[in-house]
Write a protein that holds these residues in place. Structure first.
Motif, PDB file in Angstrom:
ATOM      1  N   PRO A  14      -0.352  21.666 -11.280  1.00  0.00           N
ATOM      2  CA  PRO A  14      -0.464  22.830 -10.397  1.00  0.00           C
ATOM      3  C   PRO A  14       0.288  22.658  -9.081  1.00  0.00           C
ATOM      4  O   PRO A  14       0.877  23.612  -8.567  1.00  0.00           O
ATOM      5  CB  PRO A  14      -1.970  22.953 -10.146  1.00  0.00           C
ATOM      6  N   LEU A  15       0.300  21.440  -8.545  1.00  0.00           N
ATOM      7  CA  LEU A  15       1.015  21.186  -7.298  1.00  0.00           C
ATOM      8  C   LEU A  15       2.517  21.378  -7.482  1.00  0.00           C
ATOM      9  O   LEU A  15       3.170  22.039  -6.660  1.00  0.00           O
ATOM     10  CB  LEU A  15       0.722  19.773  -6.792  1.00  0.00           C
ATOM     11  N   MET A  16       3.067  20.840  -8.564  1.00  0.00           N
ATOM     12  CA  MET A  16       4.499  20.994  -8.809  1.00  0.00           C
ATOM     13  C   MET A  16       4.867  22.461  -9.050  1.00  0.00           C
ATOM     14  O   MET A  16       5.875  22.945  -8.538  1.00  0.00           O
ATOM     15  CB  MET A  16       4.937  20.129  -9.992  1.00  0.00           C
ATOM     16  N   LEU A  17       4.039  23.181  -9.804  1.00  0.00           N
ATOM     17  CA  LEU A  17       4.324  24.593 -10.076  1.00  0.00           C
ATOM     18  C   LEU A  17       4.205  25.437  -8.810  1.00  0.00           C
ATOM     19  O   LEU A  17       5.044  26.311  -8.560  1.00  0.00           O
ATOM     20  CB  LEU A  17       3.386  25.119 -11.165  1.00  0.00           C
ATOM     21  N   ALA A  18       3.197  25.176  -8.004  1.00  0.00           N
ATOM     22  CA  ALA A  18       3.041  25.918  -6.744  1.00  0.00           C
ATOM     23  C   ALA A  18       4.208  25.645  -5.810  1.00  0.00           C
ATOM     24  O   ALA A  18       4.734  26.566  -5.166  1.00  0.00           O
ATOM     25  CB  ALA A  18       1.723  25.544  -6.071  1.00  0.00           C
ATOM     26  N   SER A  19       4.630  24.419  -5.750  1.00  0.00           N
ATOM     27  CA  SER A  19       5.753  24.073  -4.893  1.00  0.00           C
ATOM     28  C   SER A  19       7.036  24.754  -5.353  1.00  0.00           C
ATOM     29  O   SER A  19       7.800  25.268  -4.537  1.00  0.00           O
ATOM     30  CB  SER A  19       5.944  22.561  -4.881  1.00  0.00           C
ATOM     31  N   ALA A  20       7.260  24.781  -6.658  1.00  0.00           N
ATOM     32  CA  ALA A  20       8.479  25.398  -7.186  1.00  0.00           C
ATOM     33  C   ALA A  20       8.477  26.908  -7.033  1.00  0.00           C
ATOM     34  O   ALA A  20       9.514  27.515  -6.782  1.00  0.00           O
ATOM     35  CB  ALA A  20       8.657  25.025  -8.653  1.00  0.00           C
ATOM     36  N   SER A  21       7.329  27.536  -7.162  1.00  0.00           N
ATOM     37  CA  SER A  21       7.293  28.997  -7.105  1.00  0.00           C
ATOM     38  C   SER A  21       7.036  29.535  -5.696  1.00  0.00           C
ATOM     39  O   SER A  21       7.615  30.542  -5.308  1.00  0.00           O
ATOM     40  CB  SER A  21       6.250  29.548  -8.073  1.00  0.00           C
ATOM     41  N   LEU A  22       6.184  28.879  -4.935  1.00  0.00           N
ATOM     42  CA  LEU A  22       5.821  29.375  -3.612  1.00  0.00           C
ATOM     43  C   LEU A  22       6.547  28.675  -2.466  1.00  0.00           C
ATOM     44  O   LEU A  22       6.646  29.216  -1.374  1.00  0.00           O
ATOM     45  CB  LEU A  22       4.309  29.223  -3.391  1.00  0.00           C
ATOM     46  N   GLY A  23       6.980  27.465  -2.710  1.00  0.00           N
ATOM     47  CA  GLY A  23       7.653  26.710  -1.666  1.00  0.00           C
ATOM     48  C   GLY A  23       6.706  25.930  -0.767  1.00  0.00           C
ATOM     49  O   GLY A  23       7.134  25.350   0.219  1.00  0.00           O
ATOM     50  N   LEU A  24       5.439  25.920  -1.098  1.00  0.00           N
ATOM     51  CA  LEU A  24       4.452  25.156  -0.332  1.00  0.00           C
ATOM     52  C   LEU A  24       3.691  24.238  -1.261  1.00  0.00           C
ATOM     53  O   LEU A  24       3.069  24.738  -2.200  1.00  0.00           O
ATOM     54  CB  LEU A  24       3.470  26.081   0.392  1.00  0.00           C
ATOM     55  N   PRO A  25       3.679  22.972  -1.044  1.00  0.00           N
ATOM     56  CA  PRO A  25       4.491  22.208  -0.100  1.00  0.00           C
ATOM     57  C   PRO A  25       5.965  22.284  -0.476  1.00  0.00           C
ATOM     58  O   PRO A  25       6.294  22.651  -1.605  1.00  0.00           O
ATOM     59  CB  PRO A  25       3.955  20.787  -0.229  1.00  0.00           C
ATOM     60  N   PRO A  26       6.837  21.949   0.462  1.00  0.00           N
ATOM     61  CA  PRO A  26       8.277  22.072   0.184  1.00  0.00           C
ATOM     62  C   PRO A  26       8.687  21.309  -1.082  1.00  0.00           C
ATOM     63  O   PRO A  26       8.266  20.176  -1.299  1.00  0.00           O
ATOM     64  CB  PRO A  26       8.921  21.460   1.427  1.00  0.00           C
ATOM     65  N   LEU A  27       9.502  21.959  -1.878  1.00  0.00           N
ATOM     66  CA  LEU A  27       9.902  21.378  -3.160  1.00  0.00           C
ATOM     67  C   LEU A  27      10.712  20.102  -2.985  1.00  0.00           C
ATOM     68  O   LEU A  27      10.659  19.220  -3.839  1.00  0.00           O
ATOM     69  CB  LEU A  27      10.664  22.403  -3.998  1.00  0.00           C
ATOM     70  N   ALA A  28      11.444  19.965  -1.895  1.00  0.00           N
ATOM     71  CA  ALA A  28      12.196  18.732  -1.667  1.00  0.00           C
ATOM     72  C   ALA A  28      11.238  17.547  -1.542  1.00  0.00           C
ATOM     73  O   ALA A  28      11.469  16.484  -2.128  1.00  0.00           O
ATOM     74  CB  ALA A  28      13.056  18.847  -0.415  1.00  0.00           C
ATOM     75  N   LEU A  29      10.155  17.726  -0.814  1.00  0.00           N
ATOM     76  CA  LEU A  29       9.170  16.652  -0.678  1.00  0.00           C
ATOM     77  C   LEU A  29       8.480  16.358  -2.000  1.00  0.00           C
ATOM     78  O   LEU A  29       8.272  15.199  -2.362  1.00  0.00           O
ATOM     79  CB  LEU A  29       8.115  17.016   0.367  1.00  0.00           C
TER      80      LEU A  29
END
Length: 155
Positions: free
Chosen positions: A99-114
């Motif tokens: 869920p963290l990876m999917l949220a980061s990829a779709s919402l940008g939070l937390p930043p996907l680079a991090l």
């Protein structure tokens, strides 16, 4: 612009924006679909593929270790940051990692680079990361570009 160049341009902009913060893939999606709404789906997928490829470079850099990249590199600095250590802690547990990876990829939070760096450092599966990144990026670009394409004439 013909469609093969549009797709190659989308991949190039997506990859560039994954590695350089000054390149904005979302702006490309908006401007491109406003001018050529019939190219909506191919450009969204091309941008997502480019972004995923760029984030996989960060992922692999962190996976192989910051020692190879040099102590002064940006990837090494991201891997050692406080945010990255918190994210890495969440990425260790499979229940919270996906869920963290999917949220980061779709919402940008937390930043996907991090998240990319932390996922590589925490030993996440490459396929899982790439798949979730691709799905999340497609959803993000579609949410941004579809309303513009419909407002400018796609039917």
């Amino acid at each position: 612009m013909n469609w093969p160049l549009s797709i190659l341009g989308g991949v190039a902009v997506g990859t560039g924006s994954a590695l350089l913060p000054v390149v904005n893939a979302e702006a490309y999606a908006l401007v491109f679909t406003a001018n050529q709404p019939w190219m909506l789906a191919p450009v969204i997928v091309a941008l997502a593929i480019g972004q995923t490829a760029g984030k996989l470079l960060l992922f692999e850099g962190a996976r192989r270790g910051s020692a190879r990249l040099g102590a002064g590199s940006k990837v090494a600095a991201l891997a050692e940051s406080r945010w990255a250590s918190r994210i890495r802690g969440a990425l260790v547990r499979r229940r919270t990692a996906m869920p963290l990876m999917l949220a980061s990829a779709s919402l940008g939070l937390p930043p996907l680079a991090l998240v990319s760096v932390a996922a590589g450092a925490s030993g996440q599966r490459r396929r899982t990361f790439a798949g979730l990144c691709l799905v999340g990026r497609i959803a993000r670009f579609a949410a941004i570009a579809v309303p513009v394409a419909y407002a400018t004439g796609i039917r």
